[in-house]
Motif scaffolding. Structure first.
Motif, PDB file in Angstrom:
ATOM      1  N   HIS A 343       0.836  -1.216   0.000  1.00 42.69           N
ATOM      2  CA  HIS A 343       0.000   0.000   0.000  1.00 42.69           C
ATOM      3  C   HIS A 343       0.860   1.251   0.000  1.00 42.69           C
ATOM      4  O   HIS A 343       0.538   2.236  -0.686  1.00 42.69           O
ATOM      5  CB  HIS A 343      -0.930  -0.015   1.210  1.00 42.69           C
ATOM      6  CG  HIS A 343      -2.042  -1.032   1.106  1.00 42.69           C
ATOM      7  ND1 HIS A 343      -2.862  -1.157   0.001  1.00 42.69           N
ATOM      8  CD2 HIS A 343      -2.465  -1.990   1.983  1.00 42.69           C
ATOM      9  CE1 HIS A 343      -3.737  -2.122   0.181  1.00 42.69           C
ATOM     10  NE2 HIS A 343      -3.508  -2.657   1.389  1.00 42.69           N
ATOM     11  N   GLU A 344       1.942   1.207   0.785  1.00 43.36           N
ATOM     12  CA  GLU A 344       2.820   2.381   0.835  1.00 43.36           C
ATOM     13  C   GLU A 344       3.445   2.635  -0.527  1.00 43.36           C
ATOM     14  O   GLU A 344       3.492   3.780  -1.002  1.00 43.36           O
ATOM     15  CB  GLU A 344       3.912   2.163   1.883  1.00 43.36           C
ATOM     16  CG  GLU A 344       3.393   2.162   3.319  1.00 43.36           C
ATOM     17  CD  GLU A 344       4.486   1.816   4.312  1.00 43.36           C
ATOM     18  OE1 GLU A 344       5.621   1.513   3.863  1.00 43.36           O
ATOM     19  OE2 GLU A 344       4.216   1.837   5.527  1.00 43.36           O
ATOM     20  N   GLU A 345       3.916   1.543  -1.149  1.00 48.67           N
ATOM     21  CA  GLU A 345       4.520   1.708  -2.470  1.00 48.67           C
ATOM     22  C   GLU A 345       3.482   2.147  -3.493  1.00 48.67           C
ATOM     23  O   GLU A 345       3.777   2.965  -4.382  1.00 48.67           O
ATOM     24  CB  GLU A 345       5.175   0.393  -2.900  1.00 48.67           C
ATOM     25  CG  GLU A 345       6.399   0.037  -2.072  1.00 48.67           C
ATOM     26  CD  GLU A 345       7.010  -1.275  -2.510  1.00 48.67           C
ATOM     27  OE1 GLU A 345       6.384  -1.959  -3.353  1.00 48.67           O
ATOM     28  OE2 GLU A 345       8.095  -1.632  -2.013  1.00 48.67           O
ATOM     29  N   ARG A 349       3.600   5.379  -5.581  1.00 46.94           N
ATOM     30  CA  ARG A 349       3.515   5.371  -7.042  1.00 46.94           C
ATOM     31  C   ARG A 349       2.378   6.267  -7.525  1.00 46.94           C
ATOM     32  O   ARG A 349       2.506   6.949  -8.553  1.00 46.94           O
ATOM     33  CB  ARG A 349       3.306   3.935  -7.539  1.00 46.94           C
ATOM     34  CG  ARG A 349       4.579   3.085  -7.458  1.00 46.94           C
ATOM     35  CD  ARG A 349       4.417   1.798  -8.269  1.00 46.94           C
ATOM     36  NE  ARG A 349       3.391   0.943  -7.715  1.00 46.94           N
ATOM     37  CZ  ARG A 349       3.592   0.026  -6.795  1.00 46.94           C
ATOM     38  NH1 ARG A 349       4.819  -0.144  -6.324  1.00 46.94           N
ATOM     39  NH2 ARG A 349       2.614  -0.727  -6.355  1.00 46.94           N
ATOM     40  N   ARG A 350       1.264   6.250  -6.779  1.00 44.28           N
ATOM     41  CA  ARG A 350       0.157   7.152  -7.180  1.00 44.28           C
ATOM     42  C   ARG A 350       0.580   8.606  -7.062  1.00 44.28           C
ATOM     43  O   ARG A 350       0.258   9.427  -7.934  1.00 44.28           O
ATOM     44  CB  ARG A 350      -1.064   6.873  -6.302  1.00 44.28           C
ATOM     45  CG  ARG A 350      -1.791   5.586  -6.660  1.00 44.28           C
ATOM     46  CD  ARG A 350      -3.182   5.559  -6.040  1.00 44.28           C
ATOM     47  NE  ARG A 350      -3.126   5.572  -4.587  1.00 44.28           N
ATOM     48  CZ  ARG A 350      -3.040   4.496  -3.820  1.00 44.28           C
ATOM     49  NH1 ARG A 350      -3.008   3.299  -4.400  1.00 44.28           N
ATOM     50  NH2 ARG A 350      -3.000   4.589  -2.521  1.00 44.28           N
ATOM     51  N   VAL A 355       2.194  13.618  -9.818  1.00 49.76           N
ATOM     52  CA  VAL A 355       3.195  14.642 -10.151  1.00 49.76           C
ATOM     53  C   VAL A 355       3.558  14.547 -11.628  1.00 49.76           C
ATOM     54  O   VAL A 355       3.648  15.564 -12.334  1.00 49.76           O
ATOM     55  CB  VAL A 355       4.435  14.471  -9.247  1.00 49.76           C
ATOM     56  CG1 VAL A 355       5.565  15.393  -9.712  1.00 49.76           C
ATOM     57  CG2 VAL A 355       4.078  14.761  -7.797  1.00 49.76           C
ATOM     58  N   ALA A 356       3.749  13.285 -12.055  1.00 52.58           N
ATOM     59  CA  ALA A 356       4.117  13.104 -13.460  1.00 52.58           C
ATOM     60  C   ALA A 356       3.005  13.595 -14.382  1.00 52.58           C
ATOM     61  O   ALA A 356       3.275  14.220 -15.428  1.00 52.58           O
ATOM     62  CB  ALA A 356       4.422  11.630 -13.730  1.00 52.58           C
TER      63      ALA A 356
END
Length: 426
Positions: A343-345, A349-350, A355-356
């Motif tokens: 979940h943290e990753e 990633r979200r 940002v991307a």
């Protein structure tokens, strides 16, 4: 197997009396022992028992059939020679003698149980026409008792009683046979002299001469194997005790050189028989009680062993269950950690994706603005180009028209000049 040349030497002696060493010496002098011997036992008889295993098995089965065992201090059952167990033993004994010793001119048989079972073996030898020769192996009863205490933990009075019982029964059973006596200590000290005396008193010729057997016998006999000593030399004639075992031992030593002493040995045996008639019933009750206790001990030991196995199996199962639970707990913790990490990753990633995407949107907006600017500039340039082209087109038409007029004028002018040059009539 009725050849009169066949001779059997029965070695009769109480346990721990040097019978194994004596039998091996007889074997090295040429007496055969059979094909299947009892193996040596570490801590007991490392150099070997030199007992025919089949004979020992027959004796054990016979004693068991009579309700006795090898260290039983009870008298043999009355009429035991007529029992079914004895009948079975006769068949087995004769089969063994025919199988093992049919071709042996001289052979030896040793088993302390023979002291009590000699009658049935002597009967078989007579029935098969085999000459019987007897060697009574003796050792100080106190040394025997000390050896049995060290090996088996037995009380010394019990061992002395067993010694007395074995030697009295062996002497009684062999009174009608050619016999001699060998003491353990003298065998170790002077085996060549013992061998020559045995041959002389038993009317034997050794297949292997004493001198030829000397290297092998010297390599085999170990005086250090006699761990319990109560005296040598003159003291070997007895322990000085007035007990019946001590007196009988003294008499056996004297009988080596004085045949008249056998009468004294017989009287000592009769004294033992009278005493046994008195204490025998008491001993029977004590032995029966001891057997019951032993059976109970074996039962509870077996029960304890069974319960111990079951308890150990339960402990193993519980340990396995606890281990499984611990494993499951570890796996659950690991799964929780992995899920949390996932979940943290995923969140990271979200966030990185947002940002991307924002950066991409800004870049697209910048590109779109640039495109709009280019499109506007191109539109202005196209309008200007149209105007330029329109002006160029107008200018081009006037020039083309002027050039055409000039060309026509030149053409007209050229035609007229030609006509003047040709003249009329051409």
């Amino acid at each position: 197997m009725t050849a009169p040349a066949s001779t059997a030497i029965l070695v009769l002696g109480m346990h721990r009396s040097g019978t194994s060493a004596l039998t091996r010496v007889l074997n090295l002098l040429g007496a055969e022992l059979g094909s299947r011997l009892m193996p040596a036992v570490s801590g007991n008889n490392e150099s070997g028992f030199w007992e025919n295993q089949d004979a020992v098995d027959i004796n054990e089965q016979l004693l068991a059939g009579l309700g006795r065992h090898w260290h039983d201090v009870r008298e043999m059952p009355p009429g035991w020679m007529q029992s079914e167990a004895a009948a079975r033993a006769r068949v087995a004994i004769e089969a063994l003698l025919r199988r093992e010793f049919a071709a042996a001119p001289l052979w030896a048989l040793k088993d302390p149980r023979l002291c009590r079972l000699a009658p049935i073996w002597l009967e078989a030898l007579q029935r098969l026409g085999i000459k019987a020769r007897i060697v009574l192996a003796v050792r100080c009863p106190d040394e025997v008792a000390a050896s049995l205490r060290a090996r088996d933990g037995w009380a010394e009075p019990l061992s002395r009683l067993m010694w007395l019982q074995h030697m009295c029964e062996a002497e009684l059973a062999t009174r009608e046979h050619v016999r001699t006596v060998v003491e353990y200590a003298e065998l170790l000290a002077d085996w060549p002299g013992v061998a020559r005396r045995i041959a002389a008193q038993l009317e034997l010729d050794w297949p292997v001469p004493v001198e030829d057997a000397a290297p092998a016998v010297a390599a085999f006999l170990d005086p250090g194997a006699r761990h319990h000593r109560l005296g040598d030399g003159a003291d070997r004639s007895g322990s000085g005790s007035e007990s019946l075992p001590a007196r009988l031992f003294d008499l056996f030593l004297q009988a080596r050189s004085d045949p008249q002493v056998w009468q004294g040995i017989a009287r000592a045996g009769e004294a033992y028989a009278e005493a046994a008639a008195l204490f025998g019933p008491c001993v029977n009750e004590l032995v029966a009680d001891a057997q019951r206790r032993e059976e109970l001990r074996h039962y509870f030991e077996s029960l304890h062993a069974t319960r111990s196995v079951e308890l150990e199996a339960t402990r193993t199962a519980l340990a396995a269950h606890e281990g499984m639970e611990r494993t499951q707990a570890i796996l659950a913790t690991f799964a929780e950690r992995m899920e949390s990490r996932f979940h943290e990753e995923a969140a990271a990633r979200r966030a990185e994706g947002a940002v991307a995407r924002a950066e991409l949107a800004a870049e697209l907006a910048r590109i779109q603005a640039s495109l709009d600017s280019v499109r506007s500039r191109l539109g202005d340039e196209a309008a200007e180009l149209k105007q330029t082209l329109a002006a160029a087109a107008t200018s081009l038409d006037v020039q083309v028209l002027g050039a055409a007029v000039d060309e026509m004028a030149r053409h007209v002018a050229g035609g007229r000049a030609g006509e003047r040059h040709r003249g009329p009539g051409r």
